[in-house]
Structures are given as structure tokens and as C-alpha cells.
Design an enzyme around this catalytic site. Structure first.
Site, PDB file in Angstrom:
ATOM      1  N   ASP A  79      -0.225  -2.005  12.060  1.00  0.00           N
ATOM      2  CA  ASP A  79      -0.218  -0.883  11.144  1.00  0.00           C
ATOM      3  C   ASP A  79      -0.379  -1.504   9.749  1.00  0.00           C
ATOM      4  O   ASP A  79      -0.242  -2.729   9.601  1.00  0.00           O
ATOM      5  CB  ASP A  79       1.139  -0.170  11.315  1.00  0.00           C
ATOM      6  CG  ASP A  79       1.483   0.717  10.163  1.00  0.00           C
ATOM      7  OD1 ASP A  79       0.659   1.583   9.846  1.00  0.00           O
ATOM      8  OD2 ASP A  79       2.573   0.554   9.570  1.00  0.00           O
ATOM      9  N   ASP A  81       0.721   0.107   6.120  1.00  0.00           N
ATOM     10  CA  ASP A  81       1.801   0.311   5.142  1.00  0.00           C
ATOM     11  C   ASP A  81       3.156  -0.136   5.689  1.00  0.00           C
ATOM     12  O   ASP A  81       3.564   0.286   6.771  1.00  0.00           O
ATOM     13  CB  ASP A  81       1.886   1.797   4.762  1.00  0.00           C
ATOM     14  CG  ASP A  81       0.660   2.250   4.009  1.00  0.00           C
ATOM     15  OD1 ASP A  81       0.411   1.716   2.923  1.00  0.00           O
ATOM     16  OD2 ASP A  81      -0.068   3.125   4.546  1.00  0.00           O
ATOM     17  N   LYS A 229       8.958  17.827   0.897  1.00  0.00           N
ATOM     18  CA  LYS A 229       8.071  17.090   1.800  1.00  0.00           C
ATOM     19  C   LYS A 229       6.599  17.283   1.397  1.00  0.00           C
ATOM     20  O   LYS A 229       5.832  16.321   1.301  1.00  0.00           O
ATOM     21  CB  LYS A 229       8.304  17.584   3.231  1.00  0.00           C
ATOM     22  CG  LYS A 229       7.747  16.642   4.239  1.00  0.00           C
ATOM     23  CD  LYS A 229       8.326  16.838   5.618  1.00  0.00           C
ATOM     24  CE  LYS A 229       7.812  15.764   6.558  1.00  0.00           C
ATOM     25  NZ  LYS A 229       8.019  14.405   6.082  1.00  0.00           N
ATOM     26  N   HIS A 236       0.573  11.584  -2.413  1.00  0.00           N
ATOM     27  CA  HIS A 236       0.001  10.351  -1.837  1.00  0.00           C
ATOM     28  C   HIS A 236      -1.396  10.004  -2.349  1.00  0.00           C
ATOM     29  O   HIS A 236      -1.629   8.848  -2.706  1.00  0.00           O
ATOM     30  CB  HIS A 236       0.054  10.400  -0.303  1.00  0.00           C
ATOM     31  CG  HIS A 236       1.371   9.915   0.236  1.00  0.00           C
ATOM     32  ND1 HIS A 236       1.486   8.930   1.186  1.00  0.00           N
ATOM     33  CD2 HIS A 236       2.627  10.274  -0.063  1.00  0.00           C
ATOM     34  CE1 HIS A 236       2.764   8.703   1.431  1.00  0.00           C
ATOM     35  NE2 HIS A 236       3.471   9.523   0.695  1.00  0.00           N
ATOM     36  N   ASP A 366       6.011  -0.343  11.445  1.00  0.00           N
ATOM     37  CA  ASP A 366       7.337  -0.211  10.841  1.00  0.00           C
ATOM     38  C   ASP A 366       8.022   1.070  11.282  1.00  0.00           C
ATOM     39  O   ASP A 366       9.204   1.250  11.061  1.00  0.00           O
ATOM     40  CB  ASP A 366       7.235  -0.222   9.306  1.00  0.00           C
ATOM     41  CG  ASP A 366       6.491   0.981   8.788  1.00  0.00           C
ATOM     42  OD1 ASP A 366       5.270   1.060   9.028  1.00  0.00           O
ATOM     43  OD2 ASP A 366       7.119   1.859   8.180  1.00  0.00           O
TER      44      ASP A 366
END
Ligand SMILES: [Mg+2]
Length: 509
Positions: A79, A81, A229, A236, A366
């Protein structure tokens, strides 16, 4: 200290202790049960003080939940990030500020919330948020709420109120897990915040709730949750742009990563990347960490993968991303080519096109659920979790004072268990003071990790809900991918033989 000196010290401490009683009674006036209880305490304390402290744990260690033989691994997947890309603390502040800005500008929240500043030490990963009641809390592996870790806004909720609200310390399973069902009977009322991007999100959520509580503004916790949220999520793309403009401000170099990739390539291993982030953002970060030729290390690169759907969806075509025109191509993908950037797709398609199967793939991520759960449960991939918090947790475990407290807590708890059937009043009072001492110790041990919520991995004595899932979905876990650099591509990681409650406490006693 030898046995006779230790016994002499014990007797003198006991004499001193019994002669100093506040009620003035001497040794002869005290009940045998009371005396034997206090003798037991002093002896246990003495034993604890002479006990050797455990050796330090290596913060760069790779810890096995399940045996993993790297000889059997031919393909390494990553992955991006928080797995390959290690962000600086400035990233959390950036996400927090972008989310906060969105709440004020787009959602028209009161501008006063801008007074609430980001506190990096407030939340930890893996907490649950009750979207109906608006409470943030830590659950253990038995779905028990860890009392003392329930927060409304920034204020702790008293235990009595928590027990009144939930009628129990244990939360029903349907409250926490929805097993993919959408029926109202299975809808989960709690959301777990399990990735590192969610730490600033939780802080923003609690700060705004705190502002509303203090200003006596009525709010609906679920609406607040959804707005925060959405606002953080909507931030982002801007975050991607800001980071690309000044990558050194936000991204660590992660030294060792190039050397490890070279070593894997020399050992004949294939490498691939599956990330949810957009190409330009990943490209900028990888160039910073590895150099302009970073793509040459990977046999396959998929951006915008939309995990976990990438692992669960059946039909979503893999597409080609055109890096020159920053767009995606309509052609059907019939083969995987090195140097081409792919977009979306599904795991089944990837397996079909590459022929990569099950246990020859080791994937690092992660996020224990969206990165690791499906690939291990459904596809038999081997998995490695990158848990950045391990560095702080292990450094804390290695402190001498912490080790001493832990030893004493364990021995005191055992003593309480053995002596709990006392009948005489004085003895019961003594037992009560032990319980108080145990509670105080437990609080001390908890707070050294994080003042509000304690350790990411433990409640007082049980694994957290987060740990249970992590240990189930990860074959190995470590604080950084580059810790693997200390092991050859032939290495086998063996799990420890864990002690079950009915077994000896240690095989070496
Ligand atoms: Mg990630």
C-alpha cells in the site's frame, strides 16, 4: 540480597509497619488473618523487588502472529500511504485544518469552532465512535468498554453515566459489526477509526462536539460525524496538491527503502503497488523517497484502487492511466505490462492477469481491515501490517519504571486473587487498600501511552478490539517496512508460543 538478609529486612519492615498502626493496637491485638495477609503482601513486594526486569524489546523488530517463511514469498505488494509513505506530524495538522475549513466554509458551521486547535496527543487509532450517542471510546477484544476512556467532546464521561447509557459494560456484537448486512437489525451503531488519517478526523469531531457542548448548541451526533467525515474527505484533493507543492514539509525520506527494494529485486522477487491515492501524488512522494526511476522497481502499479472494494468487488474493469494527459484510457486490459500505470480494477482480475496466487504473495498495509482482512481471509495472501505507533509503544514498554510497575501489578493482582476469601473485618480493609493500589497502578500504566485512551494494543489487561483484528489479519507486524531490511529474503518469522490461561506462566521458571 541473600535470603537471610532479605528475611531480616522483611521482619524489621513488618515490625515497623504494625507498630505504626493508626488505631494504636500492637502485634498481639491483631487477628492472625490480618497478620498473615500483611505478611503475604510484604513477601510479595520483596519478591517483586528482587525480580529481574525483562529485557528491552527492539522497536525495529518484526513480530509474528503466524509463521512466515520468506523463502515461499515470491511477490511483495505494498500500500502507499502510511505503509511506504511515512508522513510527518505536519500532515495531521494539515488534514485537521482542511477539514475544519470545510466545516465553516461549506457546511456553515459556526466560525467559533476555529478556536479549537488540533491536539496530536488527544486520540489514538482504533477507537470506536458511537454515532447515536456521540461518544468516542476504546473497546477490548471482548467488546467491553474500557471505563475511563469514554469521551463526549473533550470531556470524559463518568463511569456511572456510561453504565447507565449502555446498561452493561459489554457492547452487543450487532452494535459494532454489521457483517456486510444492511438490515436495520444488523446495522452497526459504532464506527471504528482504524487508519492513521482518522486521528486528525477524531480530534476534529471531538473538538467541534466540545464547542457545541460548551456553547450549549444542540447537535445531532450522527450528522456531526457525517459532516466531519465528508469535510475531511473532501479536503484530500487539496491535501494532495499542497503536499505535492512542498513534499519535504510533509513526507519523511524513509531511508533504507531503496536498498531493500534493490535487495528484493536481486533475490528475484517481484514488487507491486496498490494504492487508493492518485498517480500524481504517489509519483511526487516516490520520487522524493526513491528517485525518478521509482517505477522501475515495480512489476505492477495500480493507483485509485478504491480498497477495500478492489479486494471485494467482482466486476470493475482494470483500466490504464495515461500519465502524460492525466486521464484514463478506454482500452480493455488483456495483459499486465511493467511501466504502465493501472487504475481501479479488482483483485480477481489482477490474479487472472498475473497468475499470482495465495501464499506466494506478501502484502504490506497499514489498515488491518481495508488492506489486509480480505486478502488474507478470501485469497490466502500473506500479510504484513505497518503499525507506526509501535515505536512509541515499545519505547514506553522499555522504560525501567514501566517494567517495575507492570511486574508489581501482575504480582499484586495474583495476591488479591489468592487472598480474596478473607472473612475478618480488618483483613477486608487491607484487601480494599490493595484493590485501590491496583487501580492506581493500572491508571499509571495506561496513561503513559496516551493520557485519555492508553495503549493502542491493550486495555488494562486484555488486547484491544484493534489488536484482536490486527493479530487475526496480519501474519507479521512492524513499525516500518524498512525494518525488513534487517532480515534476508530467506528468513522465517516464528510466532512466540503464547501462554494460555491454563498453562504454566513460563516454561523457563
Ligand atoms: Mg495506507
Amino acid at each position: 540480597m541473600n535470603a537471610r538478609a532479605s528475611e531480616r529486612l522483611f521482619r524489621s519492615v513488618r515490625r515497623l509497619w504494625t507498630s505504626n498502626r493508626a488505631d494504636g493496637r500492637n502485634l498481639a491485638q491483631l487477628s492472625p488473618e490480618y497478620l498473615s495477609l500483611n505478611d503475604a503482601y510484604l513477601r510479595t513486594k520483596q519478591k517483586c523487588e528482587s525480580k529481574k526486569l525483562p529485557l528491552d524489546v527492539n522497536p525495529k523488530g518484526v513480530f509474528a502472529c503466524n509463521e512466515l517463511d520468506l523463502k515461499e514469498v515470491n511477490i511483495y505488494g505494498f500500500d502507499y500511504d502510511y505503509t511506504l509513505a511515512v508522513y510527518k506530524a505536519s500532515m495531521d495538522s494539515l488534514l485537521y485544518n482542511l477539514g475544519l475549513e470545510g466545516l465553516v466554509n461549506k457546511f456553515k458551521y459556526p466560525p467559533g469552532i476555529q478556536e479549537m486547535k488540533f491536539d496530536p496527543s488527544f486520540a489514538i487509532r482504533g477507537l470506536h465512535y458511537d454515532i447515536e450517542k456521540g461518544l468516542l471510546m476504546k473497546l477490548d477484544s471482548f467488546l467491553q468498554i474500557q471505563l475511563g476512556t469514554v469521551y463526549r467532546g473533550l470531556s470524559p464521561v463518568p463511569d456511572v453515566e456510561v453504565l447507565k447509557l449502555y446498561k452493561n459494560k459489554t457492547v452487543p456484537l450487532a452494535y459494532v459489526e454489521n457483517h456486510g448486512k444492511t438490515s436495520q437489525y444488523f446495522s452497526s451503531k459504532m464506527i471504528q477509526l482504524a487508519d492513521l488519517f482518522s486521528v486528525p478526523e477524531m480530534c476534529l469531531l471531538c473538538n467541534v462536539a466540545e464547542y457545541f457542548e460548551r456553547s450549549q448548541i444542540d447537535y445531532h451526533p450522527e450528522i456531526l460525524f457525517r459532516d466531519v467525515k465528508t469535510s475531511v474527505g473532501a479536503g484530500h484533493p487539496r491535501m494532495h496538491k499542497i503536499v505535492q507543492e512542498n513534499v519535504t514539509e510533509y513526507l519523511e525520506k524513509n531511508p533504507g527503502i531503496t536498498e531493500w527494494f534493490q535487495r528484493l529485486a536481486a533475490a528475484g522477487k517481484k514488487l507491486f503497488l496498490i494504492t487508493n491515492s492518485p498517480y500524481q501524488f504517489v509519483n511526487c512522494g516516490m520520487r522524493h523517497m526513491i528517485g525518478p526511476d521509482w517505477e522501475s522497481y515495480f512489476d505492477l502499479i495500480i493507483v485509485h484502487a478504491r480498497k477495500p472494494m478492489f479486494f471485494t468487488d467482482e466486476s470493475r474493469p482494470l483500466r490504464i492511466y495515461d500519465k502524460v494527459h492525466n486521464t484514463h484510457v478506454w482500452d480493455k486490459v488483456t495483459q499486465i505490462k511493467k511501466g504502465v500505470i493501472y487504475y481501479e480494477g479488482t483483485l480477481s482480475q489482477l490474479q487472472e492477469l498475473t497468475g499470482w496466487r495465495g501464499s506466494e504473495v506478501l502484502y504490506f498495509g497499514d489498515h488491518p481491515y481495508s488492506d489486509l482482512a480480505d486478502v488474507t481471509l478470501e485469497h490466502g495472501w500473506r500479510t504484513g501490517a505497518i503499525i507506526e505507533e509501535l515505536t512509541h509503544e515499545i519505547n514506553t514498554l522499555n522504560r525501567e519504571e514501566f517494567k517495575k510497575h507492570c511486574n508489581w501489578l501482575q504480582m499484586l493482582t495474583q495476591l488479591i486473587e489468592e487472598c480474596q476469601e478473607v472473612e475478618e473485618a480488618d483483613a477486608k480493609v487491607t484487601l480494599g487498600t490493595w484493590m485501590l493500589e491496583r487501580d492506581k497502578l493500572r491508571q499509571q500504566i495506561k496513561k503513559v501511552f496516551n493520557r485519555q485512551f492508553g495503549s493502542v494494543f491493550r486495555t488494562y489487561h486484555n488486547p484491544t478490539y484493534f489488536s484482536r483484528r490486527l493479530f487475526r489479519f496480519a501474519d507479521v507486524y512492524t513499525s516500518s517496512v524498512t525494518n525488513l531490511l534487517h532480515f534476508s529474503a530467506q528468513h522465517t518469522f516464528y510466532p512466540r508460543r503464547g501462554v494460555m490461561p491454563h498453562e504454566y506462566s513460563s516454561y523457563f521458571v
